[in-house]
Motif scaffolding. Structure first.
Motif, PDB file in Angstrom:
ATOM      1  N   ALA A 652       1.045  -1.188   0.286  1.00 33.71           N
ATOM      2  CA  ALA A 652      -0.078   0.307   0.492  1.00 33.71           C
ATOM      3  C   ALA A 652       1.044   1.258  -0.374  1.00 33.71           C
ATOM      4  O   ALA A 652       2.012   1.185   0.071  1.00 33.71           O
ATOM      5  N   GLU A 653       0.150   2.192  -0.325  1.00 33.95           N
ATOM      6  CA  GLU A 653       0.801   3.777  -0.264  1.00 33.95           C
ATOM      7  C   GLU A 653       1.357   4.024   1.063  1.00 33.95           C
ATOM      8  O   GLU A 653       0.434   4.418   1.442  1.00 33.95           O
ATOM      9  N   GLY A 654       2.740   4.723   1.152  1.00 39.07           N
ATOM     10  CA  GLY A 654       3.420   4.521   2.268  1.00 39.07           C
ATOM     11  C   GLY A 654       4.171   3.654   3.052  1.00 39.07           C
ATOM     12  O   GLY A 654       3.972   4.009   4.890  1.00 39.07           O
ATOM     13  N   ALA A 655       3.582   2.463   3.221  1.00 35.05           N
ATOM     14  CA  ALA A 655       3.754   1.552   3.397  1.00 35.05           C
ATOM     15  C   ALA A 655       5.542   1.086   4.131  1.00 35.05           C
ATOM     16  O   ALA A 655       5.740   1.383   2.770  1.00 35.05           O
ATOM     17  N   GLU A 656       5.967   1.285   5.189  1.00 33.94           N
ATOM     18  CA  GLU A 656       7.502   1.289   5.483  1.00 33.94           C
ATOM     19  C   GLU A 656       7.760  -0.067   4.816  1.00 33.94           C
ATOM     20  O   GLU A 656       7.407  -0.884   4.449  1.00 33.94           O
ATOM     21  N   LEU A 657       8.730  -0.221   3.631  1.00 32.85           N
ATOM     22  CA  LEU A 657       9.444  -1.079   3.116  1.00 32.85           C
ATOM     23  C   LEU A 657       9.851  -1.429   3.598  1.00 32.85           C
ATOM     24  O   LEU A 657      10.513  -3.083   3.258  1.00 32.85           O
TER      25      LEU A 657
END
Length: 663
Positions: A652-657
């Protein structure tokens, strides 16, 4: 009239239908996916029902869930919008079986026009002009090649069940036919589950002209005149206008009569569009019929002064058409531009991201006939996801004549600012200003013919773009002022002049400019300029600046999104990268080590492991969204502490990779 309808769609068209329903006092039910829980169309309706996951096959294409939502909310009718289930025969039948009114044509009409080959056979019987070609069932390669030779080269091979340019090839010579046929059949099978094709004479310099038709349940039919949709990329429309430039009253009447004959032949009810391919000399041939409301219907509304969605609702409710053919009149000229999240410089690949800035003309009216109209299904701050169509909005203008409409469109495009992702906004303005479009020299190859003027060069020169960055830098420095004189960033020095480098990248080229704080004021030294030019800037608020560089003065809007700067001037816009060493140093000092996904997508590569030492700028991971790859790089030297996703995961957008510990 209905008391409540369900809108089986999303985005701009769902908002469009809801606006007319609200005006008529009809309550509306929205449906939405996981990705659209906070979408504009959900807020635009009176009620909303969740359908399922973000992919259309898990939500908007789930017929039983849509029908269940209609039953649960007490909706009497279903408006399908366009796309998704709008031309699905099974959905139209399912609505009828469930006791719901389908706000569209009968299922039999959808079926009749669903196959290009069957539709052309039907049109031939109805006396509608057809392009010379073969539209039958025989599909042996040798037979089709013989038909092509009888028609005469060049020919066009087209998927019978297709659209959008898929399964379509132009063939110039006999020795190219077999390979092109095989390619078309493969693509048609993959895209539509049907590899049947038809073969037609290839029309050189064709225009794409379509007629808006309407039918009611009482046998009434009207033609609402034509739209010219010739400006296309990848066989998809870019600009549409009404009426078609150069159309004579006699030809308009002929095409309108042919379109109404096509609608009568299938017992059509509601809004439909009959598409024709036209020669430069005015000859025209039936191409296909779209059994739904078209994306470009607002230009027709603008030139006839009627709300076509209202017509759809009234006809579906059993009312007769509100006007007869002899009562319809054309007034003025209208043009629509489709604003899309795509990169024209990368063959129009779709783009994803968040609308960090979405500013529109102050005079624009939404979903209503007006000199400037903007129909959008998104708001500033919304994300363009990889799951749905890339269209952001439609900008529609009306004028007393084509010249006035062109001027209004150019101005309205200049007043539209989008930051946060690639769009075709600047490209649209170049098309509108191109010689061919301005002079109405139209055909489906216009973009390719004007390629040199439409691609490559930035719309603003380096001086204007750099002055915009300098104005932003000065504004940011002013905002950093403190009571401590040693912490100020206003360039004051006890002795000599202070200098600040501006390292910029514009259209793939690196440039270094110098901002110099002299005793007699500010100077901006551009590449190749030994002395510099006086620079004066004044903030006008709302990201706007009054900027004077030497003898040139502009009113600029300048937006910053990380290292990316967008500069908008009255005559055009450009995007550039500012490698701001001051900002990078501040970011590195406060970096928490979080690296997040810039958009929703799939993680397709990880180039590092936990515990690995990395350098600033080193590629860490690669995400894919809407067929485009996005590389995640290290913002500073450090050590990878933890990987939080695996290759192949949807993110998802903004998820910490991953987490990075700064060195």
């Amino acid at each position: 009239m209905f008391k409540k309808i369900l809108i089986a769609n999303r985005g701009e068209i769902a908002c469009r239908v809801a606006a007319t329903a609200r005006r008529l006092g009809v309550r509306t039910v929205a449906v939405y996916s996981d990705a659209d829980a906070q979408a504009k169309h959900v807020a635009a309706c009176d009620e909303a029902v969740h359908l399922g996951g973000p992919a259309p096959r898990d939500s908007y294409l789930q017929i039983e869930r849509v029908l269940a939502a209609a039953r649960a909310t007490g909706a009497e009718a279903v408006h399908p919008g366009y796309g998704f289930l709008s031309e699905n025969e099974a959905f139209a039948r399912a609505c009828a079986d469930a006791g719901l009114v389908f706000i569209g044509p009968p299922a039999a009409a959808i079926a009749a026009m669903g196959s290009k080959a069957a539709a052309k056979s039907l049109m031939e019987k109805a006396g509608v002009p057809l392009v010379p070609g073969y539209h039958g069932d025989r599909q042996e390669p040798e037979f089709l090649k013989a038909q092509a030779e009888a028609i005469g080269y060049p020919v066009l091979i087209k998927a019978s069940a297709g659209g959008g340019g898929k399964g379509m090839r132009a063939v110039a010579r006999p020795d190219e036919f077999e390979a092109a046929l095989a390619s078309c059949k493969r693509e048609a099978k993959a895209s539509f589950g049907d590899d049947h094709v038809l073969v037609e004479r290839y029309v050189t310099r064709p225009r794409h002209i379509e007629i808006q038709v309407f039918g009611d349940r009482h046998g009434g039919y009207v033609s609402l005149f034509e739209r010219d949709c010739s400006v296309q990329r990848r066989h998809q429309k870019v600009l549409e206008e009404a009426p078609a430039p150069g159309m004579t009253p006699e030809r308009r009447a002929q095409m309108g009569e042919a379109a109404v004959a096509a609608a009568r032949a299938v017992g059509y009810v509601g809004a439909g569009t009959v598409e024709f391919i036209a020669e430069q000399d005015g000859r025209f041939y039936f191409m296909e019929m779209n059994t739904r409301l078209q994306v470009e219907h607002p230009v027709t509304e603008a030139v006839i002064g009627h709300d076509l969605v209202e017509w759809q609702l009234r006809v579906a409710a059993g009312e007769p058409l509100p006007v007869a053919q002899h009562e319809l009149r054309l007034r003025g000229h209208a043009i629509e531009a489709r604003l899309c999240a795509e990169n024209p410089e990368a063959q129009f690949l779709p783009a994803t991201g968040r609308l960090q800035v979405f500013r529109t003309p102050a005079s624009a009216t939404e979903f209503a006939v007006a000199p400037v109209r903007l129909d959008a299904g998104v708001r500033e701050g919304d994300a363009i996801s990889p799951y749905y169509d890339s269209m952001i909005a439609k900008l529609i203008v009306w004028g007393e004549d084509r010249a006035q409409a062109l001027a209004r469109l150019d101005q309205a495009l200049g007043q539209t600012h989008i930051v946060g992702l690639h769009t075709n906004l600047a490209f649209l303005r170049r098309v509108v200003r191109s010689r061919s479009f301005a002079q109405a020299d139209l055909d489906t190859a216009l973009i390719e013919r004007e390629r040199e003027a439409l691609f490559g060069a930035p719309a603003l020169d380096l001086g204007c773009a750099t002055a915009g960055v300098a104005a932003l830098a000065l504004q940011e420095d002013a905002g950093s002022e403190t009571t401590d004189p040693w912490s100020r960033r206003d360039g004051w020095r006890m002795h000599g002049a202070a200098r600040r480098r501006l390292d910029l990248e514009l259209a793939g080229q690196r440039h270094t400019a110098t901002l110099e704080y002299r005793r007699d004021g500010l100077y901006l030294q551009l590449p190749g300029d030994e002395t510099g030019q006086p620079l004066r800037t004044r903030s006008l608020g709302d990201d706007r600046y009054d900027v004077t560089l030497g003898e040139h003065r502009w009113t600029l809007a300048v937006y910053r999104h990380g290292d990316h700067i967008a500069v908008y001037a009255p005559d055009g816009s450009t995007s550039l990268t500012w490698h701001d060493t001051i900002a990078h140093a501040a970011d590195a000092a406060h970096d928490s080590g979080r690296l997040t996904a810039p958009m929703p997508g799939k993680l397709i590569a990880l180039h590092v492991q936990a515990g690995q030492t990395v350098r600033r700028g080193q590629a860490l991971a690669v995400m894919e969204a809407m067929k485009m790859e996005h590389v995640i790089v290290a913002p500073a030297d450090g050590v990878v502490e933890e990987l939080l996703f695996r290759v192949g995961d949807q993110v998802a957008e903004g998820a910490e990779l991953l987490r990075l510990k700064a060195a």
